[in-house]
Design an enzyme around this catalytic site. Structure first.
Site, PDB file in Angstrom:
ATOM      1  N   SER A   1       0.768  -1.061  -0.040  1.00 27.27           N
ATOM      2  CA  SER A   1       0.000  -0.018  -0.146  1.00 27.27           C
ATOM      3  C   SER A   1       0.804   1.302   0.062  1.00 27.27           C
ATOM      4  O   SER A   1       0.524   2.095  -0.730  1.00 27.27           O
ATOM      5  CB  SER A   1      -1.043  -0.023   1.101  1.00 27.27           C
ATOM      6  OG  SER A   1      -0.371  -0.163   2.125  1.00 27.27           O
TER       7      SER A   1
ATOM      8  N   HIS B   1      -1.840  -8.886   2.116  1.00 28.00           N
ATOM      9  CA  HIS B   1      -1.488  -7.571   2.841  1.00 28.00           C
ATOM     10  C   HIS B   1      -2.570  -7.433   3.614  1.00 28.00           C
ATOM     11  O   HIS B   1      -2.975  -8.205   4.571  1.00 28.00           O
ATOM     12  CB  HIS B   1      -1.363  -6.517   1.728  1.00 28.00           C
ATOM     13  CG  HIS B   1      -0.943  -5.087   2.066  1.00 28.00           C
ATOM     14  ND1 HIS B   1      -0.074  -5.001   3.112  1.00 28.00           N
ATOM     15  CD2 HIS B   1      -0.666  -3.967   1.667  1.00 28.00           C
ATOM     16  CE1 HIS B   1       0.109  -3.836   3.442  1.00 28.00           C
ATOM     17  NE2 HIS B   1      -0.095  -3.229   2.419  1.00 28.00           N
TER      18      HIS B   1
ATOM     19  N   ASP C   1      -2.118  -8.223  11.795  1.00 23.21           N
ATOM     20  CA  ASP C   1      -3.322  -8.918  11.314  1.00 23.21           C
ATOM     21  C   ASP C   1      -3.928  -9.979  12.172  1.00 23.21           C
ATOM     22  O   ASP C   1      -4.997 -10.282  12.233  1.00 23.21           O
ATOM     23  CB  ASP C   1      -3.404  -9.087  10.079  1.00 23.21           C
ATOM     24  CG  ASP C   1      -3.216  -7.941   9.182  1.00 23.21           C
ATOM     25  OD1 ASP C   1      -3.733  -6.860   9.330  1.00 23.21           O
ATOM     26  OD2 ASP C   1      -2.546  -8.353   7.935  1.00 23.21           O
TER      27      ASP C   1
HETATM   28  N1  CMX Z   1       1.630 -19.618   6.135  1.00 19.44           N
HETATM   29  C1  CMX Z   1       2.045 -20.571   5.159  1.00 19.44           C
HETATM   30  N2  CMX Z   1       2.878 -20.429   4.591  1.00 19.44           N
HETATM   31  C2  CMX Z   1       3.846 -19.236   4.769  1.00 19.44           C
HETATM   32  C3  CMX Z   1       3.422 -18.169   5.623  1.00 19.44           C
HETATM   33  C4  CMX Z   1       2.178 -18.700   6.520  1.00 19.44           C
HETATM   34  N3  CMX Z   1       1.652 -17.758   7.249  1.00 19.44           N
HETATM   35  N4  CMX Z   1       4.015 -17.311   5.571  1.00 19.44           N
HETATM   36  C5  CMX Z   1       5.056 -17.280   4.483  1.00 19.44           C
HETATM   37  N5  CMX Z   1       4.751 -18.746   4.015  1.00 19.44           N
HETATM   38  C6  CMX Z   1       5.473 -19.453   2.998  1.00 19.44           C
HETATM   39  C7  CMX Z   1       5.121 -18.558   1.737  1.00 19.44           C
HETATM   40  O1  CMX Z   1       3.766 -18.720   1.166  1.00 19.44           O
HETATM   41  C8  CMX Z   1       6.416 -19.090   0.911  1.00 19.44           C
HETATM   42  O2  CMX Z   1       5.852 -20.149   0.353  1.00 19.44           O
HETATM   43  P1  CMX Z   1       6.449 -20.663  -1.102  1.00 19.44           P
HETATM   44  O3  CMX Z   1       7.831 -20.694  -1.151  1.00 19.44           O
HETATM   45  O4  CMX Z   1       5.744 -22.095  -1.225  1.00 19.44           O
HETATM   46  O5  CMX Z   1       5.913 -19.373  -2.001  1.00 19.44           O
HETATM   47  C9  CMX Z   1       7.407 -19.369   1.930  1.00 19.44           C
HETATM   48  O6  CMX Z   1       6.722 -19.574   3.204  1.00 19.44           O
HETATM   49  C10 CMX Z   1       8.610 -18.082   1.931  1.00 19.44           C
HETATM   50  O7  CMX Z   1       7.768 -17.109   2.379  1.00 19.44           O
HETATM   51  P2  CMX Z   1       8.316 -15.716   3.302  1.00 19.44           P
HETATM   52  O8  CMX Z   1       9.813 -15.492   2.390  1.00 19.44           O
HETATM   53  O9  CMX Z   1       8.512 -16.195   4.663  1.00 19.44           O
HETATM   54  O10 CMX Z   1       7.481 -14.891   3.178  1.00 19.44           O
HETATM   55  P3  CMX Z   1       7.088 -13.499   2.129  1.00 19.44           P
HETATM   56  O11 CMX Z   1       7.962 -12.481   2.223  1.00 19.44           O
HETATM   57  O12 CMX Z   1       7.028 -14.415   0.790  1.00 19.44           O
HETATM   58  O13 CMX Z   1       5.543 -13.441   2.326  1.00 19.44           O
HETATM   59  C11 CMX Z   1       3.795 -12.701   3.650  1.00 19.44           C
HETATM   60  C12 CMX Z   1       5.066 -12.771   3.414  1.00 19.44           C
HETATM   61  C13 CMX Z   1       3.097 -11.877   4.787  1.00 19.44           C
HETATM   62  C14 CMX Z   1       3.121 -12.321   2.357  1.00 19.44           C
HETATM   63  C15 CMX Z   1       3.444 -14.361   4.077  1.00 19.44           C
HETATM   64  O14 CMX Z   1       4.252 -14.541   5.452  1.00 19.44           O
HETATM   65  C16 CMX Z   1       2.073 -14.567   4.202  1.00 19.44           C
HETATM   66  O15 CMX Z   1       1.364 -14.924   3.242  1.00 19.44           O
HETATM   67  N6  CMX Z   1       1.531 -14.590   5.349  1.00 19.44           N
HETATM   68  C17 CMX Z   1       0.089 -14.720   5.643  1.00 19.44           C
HETATM   69  C18 CMX Z   1      -0.936 -13.679   5.070  1.00 19.44           C
HETATM   70  C19 CMX Z   1      -0.706 -12.443   5.924  1.00 19.44           C
HETATM   71  O16 CMX Z   1      -0.800 -12.681   7.380  1.00 19.44           O
HETATM   72  N7  CMX Z   1      -0.425 -11.230   5.474  1.00 19.44           N
HETATM   73  C20 CMX Z   1      -0.507  -9.990   6.310  1.00 19.44           C
HETATM   74  C21 CMX Z   1       0.987  -9.364   6.349  1.00 19.44           C
HETATM   75  C22 CMX Z   1       0.877  -8.064   7.101  1.00 19.44           C
HETATM   76  C23 CMX Z   1       0.244  -7.068   6.250  1.00 19.44           C
HETATM   77  O17 CMX Z   1       0.842  -6.486   5.187  1.00 19.44           O
HETATM   78  O18 CMX Z   1      -0.923  -6.533   6.571  1.00 19.44           O
END
Ligand code: CMX
Length: 466
Positions: free
Chosen positions: A273, A303, A404
């Protein structure tokens, strides 16, 4: 008066124990100047500071970029300037050098010992200074005075089908406010670029002021009777936001809004955002168009929409295995989510590597106001179980909760149960962070953003790959 001294005089002995970390928030010249008056004084100083810094250090290297980073969502690439906040992977966010607990102590509150006022946080983000109580009161009054929305925007919201997601309605309405953009008008009339910050400031003040009426109208239309209470000219922003939602009768809810709107505001520049608002603004799109673009990014489930997804997921878990589910049952439920190729919402972060202090602040709020709530009990239990399961799963770089993971349970407790609406609250708060940077972007003459991209074929050629 330095920010530390202002903080001390505001909050007494506890504040005097504060570490030198407050040095990042700077001193302010006058306790009675308005935000715009103070900004007009600060901007030339800031312009000179940046000019001098660029002259001396402009050719220094910030980092290198790997092929993995180009394919990997640009994680860790240092290529943005964002003044309001900096995120440390271990410690979390600091707003102009102040951590969340420090903001809770330093920033003016509505009541003794209460949560900080988002007006104060906005002032801090824009100027780097802790405002006086009087200045914050002035800002509350100014936002209340600017809060009315044009009739055609009211009609636009009223005509949306109730089935249109509240975030889509929110984005539509903010785009429509662009009709009255002072920046867009001034640009068409031929404003000198050294003056861009002034109409950007005016648009930003109007935009923030109007958000409660927009967000409140969406809430009342979709979930209630469509009637929106009038903004009270003598009250603060969070009280008025609670009022248009219909929750002003509960002073604890109003306090929650003050905390919520403060902590969700800014999370440095690279998140979707913030980066989107900044990018769109770099084309000199006005604050309405820029922020609406940012809202569309906030509406994504990775997000801000995680805000709604968390509660949905938690309530599903509760319905499926019960609120008193055992650790073993919860672990199985988690593995089912992960093996189903879904993320556990509210956990993980692109930059953070520890529990998000925004989560901790909300947990502290729950411990103070709703310690016996069964759903809070479940959220606490999950906090003790999920990081272990995610670590065992072995994918996420950060198994800890983000902001969140906690907001839904608080809102639910006070009766704001409509999960689809939660990201709108996030959006109202996020406006404070991203628009404060837009003002500074225009004041500093930040140029059109245009990073370089390559095709895979080109990258392969660069490195001699087959
Ligand atoms: N549950 C399951 N798997 C997860 C995870 C979770 N909470 N968080 C990360 N992973 C996975 C990713 O999907 C990724 O998998 P792939 O390699 O198969 O694609 C792997 O772990 C590595 O990811 P990462 O480098 O640790 O995390 P990213 O920087 O790619 O993504 C985020 C960050 C927030 C999008 C991710 O942790 C996520 O999807 N979390 C759940 C959604 C969430 O809570 N989002 C809100 C974030 C805060 C906000 O912006 O408001």
């Amino acid at each position: 008066m330095s920010a530390l001294r202002a903080f001390s005089s505001l909050k007494g002995a506890a504040a005097r124990q504060a570490p030198l970390r407050f040095q990042a928030a700077r001193s302010y010249a006058s306790q009675s100047k308005t935000l715009k008056e103070r900004l007009a004084e600060i901007i030339p100083e800031k312009q000179a500071e940046v000019k001098e810094f660029k002259k001396a250090y402009g050719n220094k290297v910030l980092g290198e970029v790997t092929v993995d980073q180009a394919y990997g969502g640009m994680r860790g690439i240092k290529g943005l300037v964002w003044e309001g906040s900096v995120l440390d992977a271990e410690e979390g966010i600091r707003f102009r050098g102040l951590s969340i607990p420090e903001c809770q102590k330093a920033l003016p509150a509505a009541t003794e010992g209460g949560e900080p006022l988002p007006e104060a946080l906005f002032w801090l983000l824009v100027t780097g200074e802790v405002p006086s109580q009087e200045q914050v009161k002035g800002l509350s009054a100014e936002w209340a005075a600017r809060s009315a929305i044009p009739e055609f925007v009211e009609e636009l919201i009223d005509r949306c089908p109730k089935t249109l997601h509240p975030m889509s309605q929110f984005s539509l309405a903010v785009n429509a406010l662009q009709h009255d953009s002072i920046f867009a008008k001034a640009y068409t009339e031929g404003i000198h670029k050294s003056q861009y910050w002034d109409p950007t400031f005016e648009d930003t003040m109007n935009l923030i002021a109007k958000l409660p009426n927009i967000a409140g109208r969406i809430y009342r239309n979709v979930y209630k009777d469509g009637k929106v209470a009038a903004i009270d000219a003598d009250k603060d922003y969070s009280y008025n936001f609670s009022k248009v939602l219909g929750f002003e009768g509960n002073s604890d809810f109003v306090e929650l809004m003050r905390l919520y709107l403060t902590i969700h505001s800014d999370h440095e520049g690279g998140n979707v955002s913030a980066h989107t608002t900044h990018l769109v603004g770099s084309a000199l799109s006005d604050p309405y168009l820029s922020f609406a673009a940012g809202l569309n990014g906030l509406a994504g489930p990775l997000h801000g929409l995680a805000n709604q997804e968390v509660l949905r997921w938690t309530l599903k878990l509760k319905d499926s295995i019960g609120i008193d589910a055992s650790e073993e049952q919860i672990k199985k439920y988690l593995w089912d989510t992960l093996n189903g190729g879904q993320v556990v919402p509210g956990y993980g972060h692109a930059v953070l590597r520890k529990t998000d202090p925004r989560y901790t602040a909300q947990r502290e709020f729950a411990l103070k106001h709703l310690p016996e709530d069964p759903l809070f009990g479940l959220v606490s239990k999950l906090y003790h179980i999920i990081p272990g399961v995610l670590t065992e799963h072995g994918k996420t770089k950060n198994p800890w909760p983000n902001v969140d993971a906690h907001s839904g349970v608080l809102l639910q407790y006070y009766g704001l149960t409509e999960q689809d609406y939660y990201t709108v609250l996030f959006g109202v708060s996020r406006a404070l962070g991203v628009t404060s940077q837009l003002i500074l972007d225009r004041a500093l003459g930040m140029p059109l953003e245009r990073p370089k991209s390559y095709s895979t074929a080109h990258l392969k050629k660069m490195f001699g790959a087959n």
